[in-house]
Design a protein around this motif. Structure first.
Motif, short mmCIF file in Angstrom:
data_model
loop_
_atom_site.label_atom_id
_atom_site.label_comp_id
_atom_site.label_asym_id
_atom_site.label_seq_id
_atom_site.Cartn_x
_atom_site.Cartn_y
_atom_site.Cartn_z
N LEU A 141 18.45 -55.82 -3.31
CA LEU A 141 19.74 -55.16 -3.46
C LEU A 141 20.00 -54.07 -2.42
O LEU A 141 21.09 -54.03 -1.83
N PRO A 142 19.06 -53.15 -2.14
CA PRO A 142 19.37 -52.11 -1.15
C PRO A 142 19.75 -52.66 0.22
O PRO A 142 20.70 -52.19 0.85
N ASP A 143 19.01 -53.68 0.69
CA ASP A 143 19.33 -54.26 2.00
C ASP A 143 20.70 -54.93 1.98
O ASP A 143 21.46 -54.86 2.96
N LEU A 144 21.03 -55.59 0.87
CA LEU A 144 22.34 -56.23 0.76
C LEU A 144 23.44 -55.18 0.81
O LEU A 144 24.47 -55.37 1.47
N LEU A 145 23.25 -54.07 0.13
CA LEU A 145 24.26 -53.01 0.14
C LEU A 145 24.46 -52.46 1.55
O LEU A 145 25.59 -52.16 1.95
N TYR A 205 31.95 -48.74 -10.97
CA TYR A 205 31.12 -49.61 -10.15
C TYR A 205 31.12 -51.05 -10.65
O TYR A 205 30.50 -51.92 -10.04
N PHE A 206 31.81 -51.32 -11.75
CA PHE A 206 31.81 -52.69 -12.29
C PHE A 206 32.29 -53.69 -11.25
O PHE A 206 31.66 -54.73 -11.03
N GLU A 266 23.11 -45.00 -6.74
CA GLU A 266 23.74 -45.20 -8.05
C GLU A 266 23.96 -46.67 -8.35
O GLU A 266 23.75 -47.12 -9.48
N VAL A 267 24.37 -47.44 -7.34
CA VAL A 267 24.55 -48.88 -7.56
C VAL A 267 23.23 -49.53 -7.93
O VAL A 267 23.15 -50.36 -8.86
N VAL A 268 22.17 -49.17 -7.22
CA VAL A 268 20.85 -49.74 -7.52
C VAL A 268 20.41 -49.37 -8.94
O VAL A 268 19.91 -50.21 -9.70
N ALA A 269 20.63 -48.12 -9.32
CA ALA A 269 20.22 -47.66 -10.65
C ALA A 269 20.98 -48.38 -11.76
O ALA A 269 20.45 -48.56 -12.86
N LEU A 270 22.21 -48.79 -11.48
CA LEU A 270 23.03 -49.43 -12.51
C LEU A 270 22.71 -50.91 -12.69
O LEU A 270 23.22 -51.54 -13.63
N ARG A 271 21.89 -51.47 -11.82
CA ARG A 271 21.62 -52.91 -11.92
C ARG A 271 21.06 -53.28 -13.29
O ARG A 271 21.43 -54.30 -13.86
N ARG A 272 20.20 -52.43 -13.82
CA ARG A 272 19.60 -52.74 -15.12
C ARG A 272 20.66 -52.77 -16.23
O ARG A 272 20.56 -53.57 -17.16
N HIS A 297 39.66 -40.57 -4.40
CA HIS A 297 39.39 -40.07 -5.75
C HIS A 297 38.25 -39.07 -5.83
O HIS A 297 38.07 -38.42 -6.86
N GLY A 298 37.45 -38.97 -4.76
CA GLY A 298 36.35 -38.03 -4.76
C GLY A 298 35.16 -38.47 -5.59
O GLY A 298 34.30 -37.65 -5.95
N ARG A 299 35.08 -39.76 -5.91
CA ARG A 299 33.96 -40.29 -6.69
C ARG A 299 33.70 -41.73 -6.27
O ARG A 299 34.55 -42.38 -5.66
N GLY A 300 32.52 -42.22 -6.62
CA GLY A 300 32.14 -43.56 -6.22
C GLY A 300 32.79 -44.63 -7.08
O GLY A 300 33.25 -44.38 -8.19
#
Length: 304
Positions: free
Chosen positions: A8-12, A76-77, A24-30, A121-124
């Motif tokens: 996932l990190p390399d893909l991002l 992030y959905f 944050e994206v990696v952490a949300l995978r679970r 928006h100032g957020r991810g």
């Protein structure tokens, strides 16, 4: 299909996802993989995206599915929806013989969309409107070739009428290429546009030979002829306008469109718009003087 945790990190990074979003994206995978209902929601969203070749302007389902997403995923959905769509998009590209660098640059608009979301928006995250735009990339309709993006589409009837009035015989619905100007890609110089167009003529002839294109079109606030009153004759925007022949005139003001593109937020109050660059001064001063901006419509013969 969702990427493995290790990949996932390399893909991002390949998708140009902003560095401040990656952890944050990696952490949300679970949160996605641990709940079968959420995973199914993501995969159904990916099916919507990759099937959007039929109804690219309404890839339906994205807004509804985003509304059903668990609060833990936040905004992030939709990023996960497009991550799940990557294998399909790459398979479409491989089937057409699309070079890897073109595929990577095209799908990297996901990261650009997330950067635009954060700027506004100032957020991810990734909003539904940007998600609708990205369906073009992930279903094989749009390709980034240097400074410009090219969308395979059908010629609109109003544009076709304008072209016929200029003496070129075309039919509404016939294959055409719609040009888009992405942000975060440096100046829109004539040389960069020339290189992109040369690349595009070779690219579409090679990879989509069954789609002959008589014309290219563009529908953008950058084609509003009023910009010539505010910008130098040798400015990049005016030089870009000179490539196009006039299409139909849009009577509806679109004041928030240039505000959004130039300043990052279409809802900014006009009196407070900065005046740091010539384009900022042009957009803001025109509105402060009581004027309006419009989306311009232009075209040019694809075979030079």
């Amino acid at each position: 299909m969702l990427p493995d945790a290790a990949d996932l990190p390399d893909l991002l990074l390949d998708l140009a996802v902003p560095h401040e979003d990656i952890n944050e994206v990696v952490a949300l995978r679970r949160a996605v993989t641990a709940d079968p209902a959420v995973r199914r929601l993501v995969e159904e969203g990916a099916e919507d995206v990759t099937g959007a070749v039929r109804e690219v302007d309404d890839p339906s389902g994205l807004a509804d599915r985003a509304a059903q997403a668990p609060a833990a995923l936040g905004e992030y959905f939709l990023a996960y929806v497009f991550l799940a769509a990557v294998p399909h998009a790459r398979a479409v590209h491989r089937a057409r013989g699309i070079p890897d660098d073109v595929s990577r640059h095209t799908l990297a608009d996901l990261g650009r969309g997330m950067a635009l979301h954060r700027r506004r928006h100032g957020r991810g995250g990734l909003g539904v409107r940007q998600g609708h735009w990205l369906t073009r990339h992930f279903c094989g309709r749009l390709y980034q070739l240097g400074r410009l993006q090219y969308e395979r589409t059908g010629l609109g009837e109003r544009t076709a009428q304008a072209i016929r009035s200029a003496g070129t015989e075309v039919t509404g619905g016939e294959p055409s290429l719609d040009l888009h100007i992405p942000d975060f890609l440096g100046p829109l110089t004539p040389a960069a546009c020339d290189r992109s167009l040369d690349h595009a003529r070779e690219f579409f002839a090679r990879h989509f030979p069954e789609e002959p294109h008589a014309v290219a079109t563009c529908h953008s606030w950058l084609l509003d002829p009023q910009l010539r009153r505010h910008l130098a004759a040798d400015s990049n925007i005016v030089r870009f306008q000179e490539r196009f022949r006039p299409g139909w005139e849009d009577p509806e003001p679109a004041d928030t469109t240039p505000v959004g593109f130039v300043f990052g937020d279409p809802d900014l109050p006009v009196p407070d718009l900065p005046r740091r660059t010539s384009v900022e001064r042009a957009v803001g001063d025109h509105l402060r003087a009581g004027g309006h901006w419009y989306v311009g419509h232009g075209w040019f013969p694809w075979d030079r």
